[in-house]
Design a protein around this motif. Structure first.
Motif, mmCIF file in Angstrom:
data_model
loop_
_atom_site.group_PDB
_atom_site.id
_atom_site.type_symbol
_atom_site.label_atom_id
_atom_site.label_comp_id
_atom_site.label_asym_id
_atom_site.label_seq_id
_atom_site.Cartn_x
_atom_site.Cartn_y
_atom_site.Cartn_z
ATOM 1 N N TYR A 186 0.836 -1.207 0.000
ATOM 2 C CA TYR A 186 0.000 0.000 0.000
ATOM 3 C C TYR A 186 0.868 1.254 0.000
ATOM 4 O O TYR A 186 0.653 2.186 -0.787
ATOM 5 N N LYS A 187 1.869 1.285 0.884
ATOM 6 C CA LYS A 187 2.757 2.442 0.956
ATOM 7 C C LYS A 187 3.551 2.613 -0.334
ATOM 8 O O LYS A 187 3.723 3.733 -0.825
ATOM 9 N N ARG A 188 4.043 1.518 -0.890
ATOM 10 C CA ARG A 188 4.813 1.592 -2.138
ATOM 11 C C ARG A 188 3.925 2.065 -3.296
ATOM 12 O O ARG A 188 4.337 2.875 -4.122
ATOM 13 N N THR A 189 2.696 1.553 -3.332
ATOM 14 C CA THR A 189 1.751 1.968 -4.372
ATOM 15 C C THR A 189 1.491 3.466 -4.298
ATOM 16 O O THR A 189 1.445 4.155 -5.319
ATOM 17 N N MET A 190 1.324 3.994 -3.078
ATOM 18 C CA MET A 190 1.068 5.417 -2.916
ATOM 19 C C MET A 190 2.230 6.252 -3.456
ATOM 20 O O MET A 190 2.021 7.284 -4.106
ATOM 21 N N VAL A 191 3.475 5.803 -3.208
ATOM 22 C CA VAL A 191 4.636 6.538 -3.705
ATOM 23 C C VAL A 191 4.639 6.578 -5.242
ATOM 24 O O VAL A 191 4.870 7.633 -5.850
ATOM 25 N N ILE A 192 4.344 5.443 -5.866
ATOM 26 C CA ILE A 192 4.347 5.375 -7.328
ATOM 27 C C ILE A 192 3.212 6.206 -7.920
ATOM 28 O O ILE A 192 3.386 6.933 -8.902
ATOM 29 N N VAL A 193 2.029 6.118 -7.314
ATOM 30 C CA VAL A 193 0.888 6.908 -7.786
ATOM 31 C C VAL A 193 1.182 8.400 -7.638
ATOM 32 O O VAL A 193 0.886 9.199 -8.539
ATOM 33 N N ILE A 194 1.782 8.783 -6.518
ATOM 34 C CA ILE A 194 2.143 10.188 -6.300
ATOM 35 C C ILE A 194 3.089 10.682 -7.389
ATOM 36 O O ILE A 194 2.914 11.773 -7.943
ATOM 37 N N LEU A 195 4.100 9.871 -7.714
ATOM 38 C CA LEU A 195 5.065 10.249 -8.751
ATOM 39 C C LEU A 195 4.373 10.441 -10.096
ATOM 40 O O LEU A 195 4.621 11.423 -10.808
ATOM 41 N N SER A 196 3.489 9.533 -10.440
ATOM 42 C CA SER A 196 2.774 9.656 -11.719
ATOM 43 C C SER A 196 1.844 10.862 -11.719
ATOM 44 O O SER A 196 1.659 11.524 -12.742
ATOM 45 N N GLN A 197 1.261 11.180 -10.551
ATOM 46 C CA GLN A 197 0.335 12.312 -10.461
ATOM 47 C C GLN A 197 1.049 13.653 -10.638
ATOM 48 O O GLN A 197 0.466 14.605 -11.155
ATOM 49 N N ILE A 198 2.292 13.724 -10.201
ATOM 50 C CA ILE A 198 3.051 14.972 -10.389
ATOM 51 C C ILE A 198 3.184 15.283 -11.876
ATOM 52 O O ILE A 198 2.924 16.404 -12.320
ATOM 53 N N PHE A 199 3.570 14.283 -12.646
ATOM 54 C CA PHE A 199 3.701 14.480 -14.094
ATOM 55 C C PHE A 199 2.328 14.614 -14.753
ATOM 56 O O PHE A 199 2.131 15.435 -15.659
ATOM 57 N N ALA B 164 2.709 16.664 -23.506
ATOM 58 C CA ALA B 164 3.098 15.419 -24.162
ATOM 59 C C ALA B 164 4.198 14.706 -23.372
ATOM 60 O O ALA B 164 4.114 13.500 -23.098
ATOM 61 N N VAL B 165 5.227 15.460 -23.004
ATOM 62 C CA VAL B 165 6.338 14.877 -22.255
ATOM 63 C C VAL B 165 5.868 14.368 -20.887
ATOM 64 O O VAL B 165 6.200 13.253 -20.455
ATOM 65 N N ALA B 166 5.066 15.183 -20.213
ATOM 66 C CA ALA B 166 4.619 14.835 -18.861
ATOM 67 C C ALA B 166 3.745 13.583 -18.856
ATOM 68 O O ALA B 166 3.929 12.680 -18.024
ATOM 69 N N TYR B 167 2.773 13.515 -19.768
ATOM 70 C CA TYR B 167 1.889 12.351 -19.811
ATOM 71 C C TYR B 167 2.654 11.077 -20.148
ATOM 72 O O TYR B 167 2.395 10.000 -19.583
ATOM 73 N N ILE B 168 3.579 11.154 -21.075
ATOM 74 C CA ILE B 168 4.339 9.962 -21.463
ATOM 75 C C ILE B 168 5.197 9.471 -20.295
ATOM 76 O O ILE B 168 5.280 8.267 -20.031
ATOM 77 N N ILE B 169 5.820 10.393 -19.558
ATOM 78 C CA ILE B 169 6.616 9.991 -18.391
ATOM 79 C C ILE B 169 5.712 9.341 -17.335
ATOM 80 O O ILE B 169 6.067 8.303 -16.746
ATOM 81 N N ALA B 170 4.532 9.926 -17.090
ATOM 82 C CA ALA B 170 3.602 9.358 -16.110
ATOM 83 C C ALA B 170 3.210 7.937 -16.495
ATOM 84 O O ALA B 170 3.156 7.031 -15.645
ATOM 85 N N GLY B 171 2.941 7.722 -17.775
ATOM 86 C CA GLY B 171 2.573 6.389 -18.243
ATOM 87 C C GLY B 171 3.684 5.382 -18.063
ATOM 88 O O GLY B 171 3.457 4.239 -17.630
ATOM 89 N N LEU B 172 4.909 5.780 -18.359
ATOM 90 C CA LEU B 172 6.050 4.872 -18.229
ATOM 91 C C LEU B 172 6.340 4.542 -16.764
ATOM 92 O O LEU B 172 6.715 3.406 -16.434
ATOM 93 N N VAL B 173 6.162 5.527 -15.874
ATOM 94 C CA VAL B 173 6.362 5.287 -14.433
ATOM 95 C C VAL B 173 5.427 4.179 -13.952
ATOM 96 O O VAL B 173 5.836 3.236 -13.254
ATOM 97 N N PHE C 98 6.179 0.514 -15.607
ATOM 98 C CA PHE C 98 7.354 -0.233 -15.168
ATOM 99 C C PHE C 98 7.482 -0.375 -13.654
ATOM 100 O O PHE C 98 8.209 -1.249 -13.178
ATOM 101 N N MET C 99 6.780 0.444 -12.883
ATOM 102 C CA MET C 99 6.999 0.443 -11.435
ATOM 103 C C MET C 99 5.826 -0.093 -10.617
ATOM 104 O O MET C 99 6.027 -0.517 -9.472
ATOM 105 N N LEU C 100 4.599 -0.075 -11.159
ATOM 106 C CA LEU C 100 3.435 -0.475 -10.363
ATOM 107 C C LEU C 100 3.284 -2.001 -10.347
ATOM 108 O O LEU C 100 2.372 -2.573 -10.942
#
Length: 433
Positions: free
Chosen positions: A29-42, A200-209, A212-214
């Protein structure tokens, strides 16, 4: 499924270890929140482009204000289809695949908007805005990923934690309008298309995060945990019969709260940049107002989530209706050249939307078991997107035929419809008890 089957069932891909260990579930749960947070920033940076300059870009290409709300309508309409698709993909393959697909599609749509601006090609612009809407839908649906393994008493906080970090990208986006305009001009692209390069750059980075990480997927784990905790078929049937009506009522209320807040927010927000430009404000001023608006949409989330968990979803839904009414009143009376009052109005607009989205989302999560959660959430987000599309499309027409003040007043009073819906829900709940 009986108790012995539930205990002996095994799950593929290392899921069984999480099913058997509550501690590992908390860690995931904690790890998922970190990954979701990172994707939400982008993701936040990506969605801000359409909010800030979408209407202005259409205004320039179309040469009229009457259809300035079309971009918001198109990318919110596109987000409706994407919400359904992302929800279904998530239900079948997990959050990772569904969310990554949505963000990557949004990135491709943003690239299409840039090309349309360079070529001055309206059909390509409209098509690209539809695809760009996938990023908006995915950015919203990502808030659900944090709730899959959250305890019932921390669901609203999980939603709000993901949303509050959207602020970093969403506020940066509008305030980079001037800088991105200069970047665009330097490479031969119209200035108003600059923010879509960032998107474009932000959405693509969010998708890749997410892609590969979730891992492992939180929804798949939550579904497996729910199945393993199945104790008694007869008891389950009794509970389902007892709470089926309650769940249905929760879905109706949660969806209504989010739909109404979305209509009001999108309608007023969409026409504010056009209204400001008519009164002599430059892109920098527009970026400041929209940036503060987006900050108010997301930054209070952490406090809102705590309040929703502590005092209940109903209290925050009431607060949403009252705050949106105040936003409409302030926007209606604000002189067009008053930056201060426009900032106050748009900040209240964002805050009211925040209250409504978090309380409504938490209500939906409370009312959906893991077995149908993603599909149901995707369907609800379709309604939200369609309501936003309606608000965006009609906003330009209302302003063209009347005024920005009229639009703001209509939006403010429309938000008061939340109150009778909530009263109906509470009365129905008392009658069932």
């Amino acid at each position: 499924m009986d108790e012995s089957i539930a205990k002996n069932q095994s799950y593929p891909g290392g899921i069984q270890a999480y099913v058997e260990s509550f501690e590992k579930q908390r860690q995931l749960y904690k790890r998922t929140m970190v990954i979701v947070i990172l994707s939400q920033i982008f993701g936040g940076a990506g969605l801000a482009a359409g909010i800030t300059v979408g209407a202005l870009l259409a205004q320039d290409m179309l040469g009229t204000d009457s259809y300035a709300g079309v971009p918001a309508a198109l990318f919110t309409l596109g987000s409706a289809g994407a919400a359904l698709l992302v929800g279904r993909l998530s239900q079948r393959y997990g959050r990772r695949f569904g969310l990554a697909t949505g963000f990557l599609a949004g990135g491709l749509g943003a690239i299409g908007v840039v090309l349309a601006a360079v070529l001055n090609h309206l059909p390509l612009l409209f098509l690209s805005l539809l695809v760009y809407g996938a990023g908006t839908a995915t950015n919203l649906q990502a808030r659900y990923a944090g709730t899959d393994l959250a305890l019932p008493t921390q669901r609203a906080k999980a939603i709000s934690t993901a949303m509050v970090f959207t602020t970093f990208g969403a506020v940066a986006g509008p305030n980079l309008v001037t800088a991105m305009g200069k970047v665009a001009i330097s490479v031969g692209v119209p200035a108003l298309a600059g923010p879509f390069i960032l998107a474009a750059v932000a959405y693509i980075i969010a998708g890749l995060v997410l892609l590969f990480m979730l891992r492992p997927d939180p929804l798949i784990v939550a579904r497996a945990v729910a199945e393993s905790q199945f104790v008694n078929e007869k008891r389950s049937e009794a509970k389902n019969g007892e709470h089926a009506t309650s769940y249905k009522s929760g879905l109706i209320v949660g969806a209504t709260v989010m739909v109404l807040t979305q209509i009001v927010m999108v309608a007023i927000m969409t026409m504010t940049p056009v209204h400001m430009r008519h009164h002599g404000h430059g892109l920098g001023d527009v970026g400041i107002v929209i940036g503060i608006h987006v900050a108010a949409m997301y930054l209070p989330s952490l406090i809102t989530g705590i309040l929703a968990d502590k005092y209940g979803r109903t209290v925050m839904a009431y607060a949403s209706g009252v705050t949106l009414l105040l936003a409409g009143l302030v926007a209606a009376i604000a002189p067009g050249d008053s930056m201060v009052l426009l900032v106050v109005a748009l900040a209240l607009l964002g805050l009211g939307w925040n209250f409504g989205l978090i309380s409504g989302t938490a209500t939906i999560v409370d009312s959906t078991p893991p077995s149908v959660r993603a599909k149901t959430q995707g369907t609800v987000d379709v309604l939200i997107a369609l309501s936003g599309a309606s608000g965006g499309a009609l906003s330009g027409m209302v302003v063209a035929s009347s005024s920005y003040s009229t639009l703001s007043l209509l939006g403010g009073f429309l938000s008061l419809l939340l109150i009778p819906v909530i009263i109906w829900s509470r009365r129905s709940k008392r009658e069932r008890q």
